[in-house]
Design a protein around this motif. Structure first.
Motif: not given
Length: 287
Positions: A59-67, A72-78
């Protein structure tokens, strides 16, 4: 494509009971993405944990919702957004835990803050970064992620909070007895600015800052991506997924979800041991 984004929980949803993701599910996710869909992990797990899992299943390049929405993590992993507890509710919460004899630990970035090492935290790093051996996980990458995680014993929590401003994003509460239902009632009465959700039968609690939920994070993310909420689907299995499932255009509960959660959704799929996510993608999203 009617539903352009799928927000998916991990534990009890993407993960089977062996903390692996079935090949059938991974293939369905990639088929959905090839047709233009976006897949967002939305989990109570830490940033590193969610990034490790996203990397492993491609799932490279997808945003992530954690905790549960606190990060919120953006598409660059930041980290693009982070919500933290203010000092007053943290101290009030800790005082209540001490008075009630309740165990809690705290998440600060990818560090777990614990009052002492015990059964609820001693294997946290290994549980946080599972091997995913059958899901395509590579051992060297697994170890590199694990090295970035830390369990830190904080014997004097008051002092730790007062030393400097802390960025605590999530709290987890555990108890062997039947005290958490009553503890939750008192917590809601005595401590404000906290969102509280529970797993099956109050086995544990997951707490985030006030107003922070998977649903609120999904709303922010869809606005940023320019995808109407009506064109999103969400899938999960537990109470901390309930608001997200209700907010999405299509809410899908796993077959292993509690009855109360299944009553809230539009559709119910197979269990996490039956590749329920894959079944849901094929039945409802590949259209």
């Amino acid at each position: 494509m009617k539903y352009r984004l799928l927000a998916t929980d991990l534990d009890g949803t993407l993960f089977n009971d062996h903390k692996e993701i079935d090949v059938e599910t991974i293939e369905a996710i990639h088929e959905y993405r090839r047709k233009g869909g976006r897949v967002v992990i939305c989990s109570g797990r830490s940033p590193l944990s969610t990034q490790w899992i996203a990397r492993t299943i491609g799932l490279k390049g997808e945003p992530i919702i954690a905790y549960n929405g606190a990060i919120l993590i953006d598409e660059k992993g930041e980290v693009s957004e982070q919500s933290v507890f203010s000092m007053e509710p943290l101290i009030s919460f800790w005082e209540l835990c001490e008075a009630e004899g309740i165990y809690a630990h705290f998440y600060e970035g990818d560090t777990l803050l614990v009052p002492q090492v015990n059964k609820w935290n001693e294997n946290w790093i290994e549980n946080n970064i599972p091997t995913l051996e059958k899901s395509g996980g590579e051992q060297q990458h697994c170890q590199s992620f694990r090295k970035k995680c830390q369990v830190k014993v904080v014997e004097d929590f008051y002092q730790y909070l007062k030393e400097q401003e802390r960025n605590i994003t999530k709290i987890a509460v555990f108890d062997d007895g039947n005290k958490l239902a009553d503890f939750t009632k008192r917590l809601k009465e005595q401590v404000k600015e906290m969102e509280i959700s529970s797993s099956f039968n109050f086995v544990n609690l997951e707490i985030t800052p006030g107003g922070v939920t998977k649903a609120s994070a999904l709303v922010k993310l869809t606005e940023r991506l320019g995808i109407p909420l009506s064109q999103t689907a969400a899938i999960g299995d537990n109470y901390n997924d309930a608001l997200m499932l209700s907010a999405a255009g299509l809410g899908i509960a796993m077959g292993n979800a509690p009855e109360k959660v299944r009553q809230l959704v539009d559709q119910v799929t197979g269990t996490n041991n039956e590749a329920g996510v894959a079944k849901a993608i094929h039945r409802y999203l590949l259209k």
